[in-house]
Design a protein around this motif. Structure first.
Motif, short mmCIF file in Angstrom:
data_model
loop_
_atom_site.label_atom_id
_atom_site.label_comp_id
_atom_site.label_asym_id
_atom_site.label_seq_id
_atom_site.Cartn_x
_atom_site.Cartn_y
_atom_site.Cartn_z
N ALA A 1 16.12 -6.82 -7.78
CA ALA A 1 17.51 -6.85 -8.24
C ALA A 1 17.63 -5.99 -9.47
CB ALA A 1 17.94 -8.29 -8.54
N TYR A 2 18.86 -5.61 -9.80
CA TYR A 2 19.06 -4.71 -10.93
C TYR A 2 20.38 -5.00 -11.63
CZ TYR A 2 22.03 -2.16 -7.65
OH TYR A 2 23.02 -1.81 -6.75
N VAL A 3 20.49 -4.50 -12.86
CA VAL A 3 21.72 -4.61 -13.65
C VAL A 3 22.58 -3.39 -13.33
CG1 VAL A 3 22.69 -4.79 -15.96
CG2 VAL A 3 20.45 -5.80 -15.47
N PRO A 4 23.76 -3.53 -12.73
CA PRO A 4 24.54 -2.37 -12.33
C PRO A 4 24.88 -1.42 -13.46
CG PRO A 4 25.40 -4.36 -11.31
CD PRO A 4 24.40 -4.81 -12.33
N SER A 5 25.06 -1.92 -14.67
CA SER A 5 25.51 -1.06 -15.76
C SER A 5 24.46 -0.08 -16.25
CB SER A 5 25.99 -1.92 -16.94
OG SER A 5 24.93 -2.73 -17.43
#
Length: 364
Positions: free
Chosen positions: A248-252
């Motif tokens: 998973a990742y942080v979109p920003s």
């Protein structure tokens, strides 16, 4: 944004996915050239075929394969959304109405400059006689050949930059001088068999997330019933659904976390031996990169009720400094590596969330 995602994922892939290569299944009715195999990532709008003697590496949106870890020889294919680079190419003086001008500027900025930045004295030798106009499955392209002395080794590069309708496509073959000549015929086969096609989805690939009923408040499931752990991330994070491992990742800012399982070939492998092995493979695969720095090793922590060893290191890739923190633990017959990755500028911003992720992790 998609190209930024691929840059981040390339950094992650280079270090933690070396031990989790997976072969891609073939869709029903899809023809593969005789003696070759598919080596393109899920959802790629093209087909990269490599000889069966190569090992596909199709993780995280970076299509490709390697032939010999001991003597670097790799191929990759990446696509870059044109809209993301129009302003940059225009500023460099490119005429965006001319395909040749677009390709030349893109190659100079996105392909050549990062290599020159790592080369000794910023020197790159270009083989002008092999820098010629060509095509990739009928799409206008140009081939480039050059070499550079990087970290004491002269590496040779063959790149084909294709000017697609919405994307630039870059095929890259990297090898030492001896391997470059030895495998050049096979690389030519890859280029001649390359085709653009519908988004690729292997017939044996599927990912279904847990329903999240047991997720801690403010978190979401990032795992399925095919793994022996429960892995949760903050609800604001995006879960990667088109990759073969759970992440998973942080979109920003594209900071991210993943879990990679590994089954040792010997029953006696320790966590320290696993890290040493993966580190050694990373160095071989990333020989042209510089500034690898192990910051921490040996600190103990808990991961799913098991003792984990924490490793932290930095790596410079494509001119960007990335920082990694890994929690590695053994469970039953497997070794698991939970890895958090971010640019150095963003690393501290998500450490509290990382603590939540590690705290919520459960083996089952």
């Amino acid at each position: 944004m998609k190209s930024t995602t691929r840059l981040f994922m390339a950094a992650l892939c280079a270090v933690i996915l070396l031990l989790s290569f997976a072969s891609c299944g073939v869709r029903e009715g899809e023809e593969v050239p005789n003696g070759m195999q598919i080596a393109c990532c899920v959802n790629a709008d093209y087909r990269l075929y490599v000889p069966n003697s190569w090992v596909p590496n199709t993780s995280y949106g970076i299509s490709g394969a390697y032939r010999d870890l001991g003597n670097q020889s790799t191929v990759t294919v990446q696509s870059y959304a044109k809209a993301d680079y129009a302003e940059q190419l225009t500023a460099a003086g490119a005429d965006l109405t001319e395909s040749a001008s677009r390709i030349a500027a893109f190659w100079s900025i996105l392909c050549l400059e990062p290599i020159a930045a790592r080369a000794m004295d910023n020197l790159v030798k270009t083989y002008e006689e092999e820098c010629v106009s060509t095509s990739l499955d009928g799409v206008n392209a140009k081939q480039y050949r050059y070499s550079a002395l990087i970290n004491g080794t002269t590496l040779h590069f063959l790149q084909v930059v294709a000017d697609g309708e919405e994307n630039y496509y870059v095929f890259t073959f990297t090898a030492t001088a001896e391997m470059f000549e030895l495998y050049r015929p096979e690389v030519n086969m890859m280029l001649s068999s390359f085709v653009f096609d519908d988004p690729y989805v292997p017939v044996d690939y599927a990912k279904y997330l847990d329903d999240g009923a047991n997720a801690p408040e403010g978190m979401r499931a990032a795992f399925g019933d095919d793994v022996a752990y429960c892995f949760y991330v903050p609800s604001s994070w995006e879960v990667c659904m088109d990759e073969q491992i759970y992440s998973a990742y942080v979109p920003s800012d594209m900071s991210g976390v993943s879990v990679v399982p590994y089954m040792p070939q010997t029953e006696q492998m320790s966590v320290a031996q696993y890290f040493a092995m993966s580190e050694d493979m990373m160095k071989k695969m990333m020989r042209e990169e510089s500034d690898y720095n192990l910051l921490q090793s040996g600190e103990k922590a808990q991961l799913g009720g098991r003792e984990a060893t924490v490793y932290e290191f930095t790596l410079r890739i494509g001119g960007v400094n990335y920082r990694y923190r890994q929690y590695i633990a053994a469970y039953k017959s497997m070794i698991y590596a939970l890895t958090y990755t971010a640019t150095e500028a963003n690393f501290e911003a998500h450490l509290n969330e990382l603590d939540q992720i590690v705290g919520a992790f459960v083996f089952r």
